[in-house]
Design an enzyme around this catalytic site. Sequence first.
Site, mmCIF file in Angstrom:
data_model
loop_
_atom_site.group_PDB
_atom_site.id
_atom_site.type_symbol
_atom_site.label_atom_id
_atom_site.label_comp_id
_atom_site.label_asym_id
_atom_site.label_seq_id
_atom_site.Cartn_x
_atom_site.Cartn_y
_atom_site.Cartn_z
ATOM 1 N N HIS A 81 3.258 2.868 0.302
ATOM 2 C CA HIS A 81 4.357 3.506 1.031
ATOM 3 C C HIS A 81 3.808 4.444 2.103
ATOM 4 O O HIS A 81 2.896 5.236 1.826
ATOM 5 C CB HIS A 81 5.204 4.353 0.078
ATOM 6 C CG HIS A 81 6.153 3.584 -0.775
ATOM 7 N ND1 HIS A 81 5.754 2.789 -1.822
ATOM 8 C CD2 HIS A 81 7.514 3.509 -0.734
ATOM 9 C CE1 HIS A 81 6.826 2.258 -2.393
ATOM 10 N NE2 HIS A 81 7.910 2.672 -1.758
ATOM 11 N N ASN A 135 -4.499 5.550 -3.012
ATOM 12 C CA ASN A 135 -3.025 5.552 -3.074
ATOM 13 C C ASN A 135 -2.502 6.174 -4.365
ATOM 14 O O ASN A 135 -1.531 6.926 -4.354
ATOM 15 C CB ASN A 135 -2.501 4.117 -2.917
ATOM 16 C CG ASN A 135 -0.981 4.036 -2.945
ATOM 17 O OD1 ASN A 135 -0.300 4.838 -2.312
ATOM 18 N ND2 ASN A 135 -0.452 3.067 -3.681
#
Lengths: 349, 349
Positions: free
Chosen positions: A164, A196
């Site tokens: 994201h 991440n």
Amino acid sequence: MSKSTLAVIAAVSAATGAAVTAAMYSLRSSDKKTTEIITTSTKTLIKPPVGAAAPVSASQVFSSTRTAVPAAAAALNAPVNPAGLFEYGFPGPVSDIASRQALISSFDRRLRNPQWVVEHITPASLAARDGDRKNSAFREDDMVPDKFRAKLKDYFRSGYDRGHQVPAADCKWSQQAMDDTFYLTNMCPQVGEGFNRDYWAHFEDFCRRLTNTYPSVRIVTGPLYLPRRDPQDNKFYVRYEVIGNPPNVAVPTHFYKVIFAEDAKSAAGGPVAIGAFVLPNAPIPNEKPITDFEVPVEAVERASGLEFATKLPVQRRKRLCADTTCSLVIKEYADRQKAFAKGGGSRLN
Amino acid sequence: MSKSTLAVIAAVSAATGAAVTAAMYSLRSSDKKTTEIITTSTKTLIKPPVGAAAPVSASQVFSSTRTAVPAAAAALNAPVNPAGLFEYGFPGPVSDIASRQALISSFDRRLRNPQWVVEHITPASLAARDGDRKNSAFREDDMVPDKFRAKLKDYFRSGYDRGHQVPAADCKWSQQAMDDTFYLTNMCPQVGEGFNRDYWAHFEDFCRRLTNTYPSVRIVTGPLYLPRRDPQDNKFYVRYEVIGNPPNVAVPTHFYKVIFAEDAKSAAGGPVAIGAFVLPNAPIPNEKPITDFEVPVEAVERASGLEFATKLPVQRRKRLCADTTCSLVIKEYADRQKAFAKGGGSRLN
């Protein structure tokens, strides 16, 4: 011809010793496929999705047509009219801009990643809990013409997370907002473990904690593809993986965030605290201070080709990490997973 | 901080073993420089060069401001307004479009190369001889903001030619047109021997000879950065050099031309002969048939993120190399140099 081109380019490379054996994005399309895709593309041009910027059409840029030579050229008695080509269509590039509740994104059709994604968080938006990540699913964005679209299958078994850019955890204030963050136009391939799921997540948490100090925080996030010096020949090279088969989505070497932290006076012309950060798409030890990744805004501009804050006078800017303490709070992944499970769902793909 | 960031990123990379030692485009700018550059950029926005497309401003795309929450968001009671960021300026990307007598070019601010350059040649334009290459000089294009501009010093001693995208030899019809081709916004770093001075030059000559068959020929030329498969791990990677110090201008792995050959009926809705070609930026043996490099137009579109001929219905298209013979005439470089000397000047940098 189309099937043999790749092999031929490879053969030329081998013959000359040059490292140019190319994998074209697709040399396998039949004429039929071309037609379908062009139709799709035209449809998009005719009916732009809600909130998307209309692509720049040639007629907006150039009023000249083949039959009407432009005034300037005619005056100079030019024997040619380059703008006539646009009668066949304007080449672009078009940035597919999606304006959603949670974010606004601009898409790079060549690299199949966003160029930037913009979000806004406040104490109130983070306090509201009407969205649950376990009800959201990753999805391709059909706002982007098929031939330029990032696909779920490109990420599948690539070894990279669908990372994201605007974090899901920033958008719990409605299910729609949460869903908005799951379009692939809000994703880039990100290293999972150590990045991440770890350091980058801690960095996102830092951004959220800024709302303890600032009532309004605006964040621009996006990928970079940066050169590094080759120790062999001392020259600079950019190198990045492209996932998918045929290769489709570029794997950024770095990610940036440009953060605008506003107080009550900012909207009325007061100062704005700005911080710019560039992190490698790679495992980063948790003990690294986030300030090690702070860069001047201009560094992100030069690297991305974008411009941030051109309308914000220098006298209104202050440095975020001089205005507040820039440091991460490390929550271990297992603990965060538990927290997420409560909030709903997993960070994993 | 700014001086140490590079070293820190390098240290992280070393610590983690990841190949992400980054050379930022510039981490050395002082705040003063930033100010100057933003001023320059604003000037460009206020006074766009003649014929250039005005950059898309945020207000064109989004009518919302910080004080006026967008109607849709307000109706949904959204607690945030991502578009408010554009009050500080719209990030772009902006394609700097130059519309000159000889060509129209679109510039990629991130890679510091054109995305495409469009030209038009006819038997009459090629027959006219009022421009002389020896009166032209390579020059930086101050239409592009300084921080995104390709510089003469980037090419100096890089080992690459300043490779015209629209060839100088296509624009002998006026000195102004010839000069127009010498802006760096019409250049990419090209391998000299075996490519720019040889096979690519023969290919350009082929394009000119098309005017023996077609009364009007339109050509789009530009760079590509294509992935190839790494035999070690079987994954696809894009790798290209970036010249300049600090690194500034990307060295394309390939170049494309999309050719539109028109006859007397084309302008009246008749057929147009289209040929698309992709050549590696590397020495190519003269005996290679040019048809080996022919690709479907869609392959160039997928690789470049651009679209060609979206307004040209498929039934109006015919394949150039089926309509005429696609083959090169090889003139050796020494002979061509003599010819150029008559026409004026050298192809060399």
